[in-house]
Design a protein around this motif. Sequence first.
Motif, PDB file in Angstrom:
ATOM      1  N   TRP A  80       0.807  -1.224   0.000  1.00 16.40           N
ATOM      2  CA  TRP A  80       0.000   0.000   0.000  1.00 16.40           C
ATOM      3  C   TRP A  80       0.839   1.273   0.000  1.00 16.40           C
ATOM      4  CZ3 TRP A  80      -4.224  -0.868  -2.154  1.00 16.40           C
ATOM      5  CH2 TRP A  80      -4.906  -2.067  -1.955  1.00 16.40           C
ATOM      6  N   PRO A  81       1.937   1.372   0.731  1.00 16.12           N
ATOM      7  CA  PRO A  81       2.782   2.574   0.575  1.00 16.12           C
ATOM      8  C   PRO A  81       3.336   2.722  -0.848  1.00 16.12           C
ATOM      9  CG  PRO A  81       3.299   1.442   2.620  1.00 16.12           C
ATOM     10  CD  PRO A  81       2.393   0.534   1.857  1.00 16.12           C
TER      11      PRO A  81
ATOM     12  N   TYR B  77       1.913   1.594  -3.594  1.00 14.79           N
ATOM     13  CA  TYR B  77       0.760   1.963  -4.422  1.00 14.79           C
ATOM     14  C   TYR B  77       0.452   3.455  -4.280  1.00 14.79           C
ATOM     15  CZ  TYR B  77      -4.315   2.151  -5.447  1.00 14.79           C
ATOM     16  OH  TYR B  77      -5.567   2.486  -5.908  1.00 14.79           O
ATOM     17  N   ARG B  78       0.403   3.948  -3.045  1.00 12.15           N
ATOM     18  CA  ARG B  78       0.078   5.362  -2.826  1.00 12.15           C
ATOM     19  C   ARG B  78       1.168   6.265  -3.405  1.00 12.15           C
ATOM     20  NH1 ARG B  78      -2.173   3.150   1.983  1.00 12.15           N
ATOM     21  NH2 ARG B  78      -0.182   3.328   3.086  1.00 12.15           N
ATOM     22  N   ARG B  79       2.418   5.818  -3.342  1.00 12.85           N
ATOM     23  CA  ARG B  79       3.491   6.631  -3.919  1.00 12.85           C
ATOM     24  C   ARG B  79       3.330   6.755  -5.423  1.00 12.85           C
ATOM     25  NH1 ARG B  79       7.915   5.651  -6.572  1.00 12.85           N
ATOM     26  NH2 ARG B  79       7.866   3.392  -6.207  1.00 12.85           N
TER      27      ARG B  79
ATOM     28  N   LEU C 213       0.526   6.571  -7.094  1.00 13.21           N
ATOM     29  CA  LEU C 213      -0.613   7.454  -7.337  1.00 13.21           C
ATOM     30  C   LEU C 213      -0.215   8.921  -7.180  1.00 13.21           C
ATOM     31  CD1 LEU C 213      -3.675   5.721  -5.581  1.00 13.21           C
ATOM     32  CD2 LEU C 213      -2.746   5.351  -7.871  1.00 13.21           C
ATOM     33  N   GLU C 214       0.540   9.221  -6.138  1.00 11.50           N
ATOM     34  CA  GLU C 214       0.870  10.610  -5.838  1.00 11.50           C
ATOM     35  C   GLU C 214       1.940  11.180  -6.769  1.00 11.50           C
ATOM     36  OE1 GLU C 214       2.043  10.491  -1.773  1.00 11.50           O
ATOM     37  OE2 GLU C 214       0.043   9.917  -1.049  1.00 11.50           O
TER      38      GLU C 214
ATOM     39  N   ASP D  30      -9.049   6.356  -4.703  1.00 10.36           N
ATOM     40  CA  ASP D  30      -7.807   7.130  -4.706  1.00 10.36           C
ATOM     41  C   ASP D  30      -7.148   7.128  -6.083  1.00 10.36           C
ATOM     42  OD1 ASP D  30      -7.231   4.430  -4.498  1.00 10.36           O
ATOM     43  OD2 ASP D  30      -5.921   4.619  -2.746  1.00 10.36           O
TER      44      ASP D  30
END
Length: 309
Positions: A187-188, A190-192, A194-195, A254
């Motif tokens: 998840w970290p 994945y979020r990176r 996305l951002e 997200d």
Amino acid sequence: MSRVSRVSRVSRVSSESEAGGRPRPGEPEPPPPGGMLWDLAGEVRMLLTLPAALTMQVAHPAVGAGVDEHSVFRTDPWGRGERSLTSVQLWVYGGERAAEEGRRLRRLHRDIQGTDAHGRAYHALDPAYYSWVHATGFPVYRHAQRYLGSRPYSADEERRLYAEWLQVGRILGIRDRDMPGTPEEFWPYYRRILEEELEGTAVARELTAVDRSVPPPGGGPWPVRTAVRLLWPALWPSFARFRRFLTIGMMPPDARAAVGLPWTPRQERRLRRLGRAVRTVVPLLPERLRYLPLAYAARKEHRRGRAED
């Protein structure tokens, strides 16, 4: 061993070879029969998730540039979709053919390179890009389960699903060091992405557009092809709106936000109603209709082998 037993054994080995069989020694194992992907990947419900995963993939500038410059998705969208779907099925249900399909895909992408919209060089087999293409399936499956399944996945189910998704990654030639090893690590990562990476690329916008024409499907009997071709100008606008609705709806919120795709409470209610209908009807279908042909054949062959053993 009796002659009848030997004949039965030879027949089953031959059938396993035709349906995929066991991987050769030293090759990565596909997800196990009876596992979560064995039940998920070939079921018709999962067809509804594919546009979302594909759009998340091409929302990465490097992947989007590769598809824009080297894919036939504009000129042969139906053929490309069918080939991609067959490839996905082989990763899970292909047995000894799974690893060969992974090698075929790497050969296919070996010469795909260029420059993305930001002027950065890319190569399709760069681990960062190739891994992202594979990674998108896990969050999309997880999100879609909230609509198409009877309940969200438990923490243990998510862990099992992710472990099997890593097995698929190995089939594709992705090294363990190039993918997070656990859901907690995923998840970290994945979020990176996305951002820092995802955006509304030209291809992502094209895949969610309703004003771009697509050629009619070319398969099926001649009378059906002719009728579809004649009716396609009237059918396409409704199909395009439904495709956009599914693509955005099956995308995790997200990721939606990262790509810049709108979603309203009214659309959310419609998606929930569609999900209730799908998860009510699909489990009632006979297996040969509930699963795609390659998945159905592999599941049937696996049951036959267990019964003979």
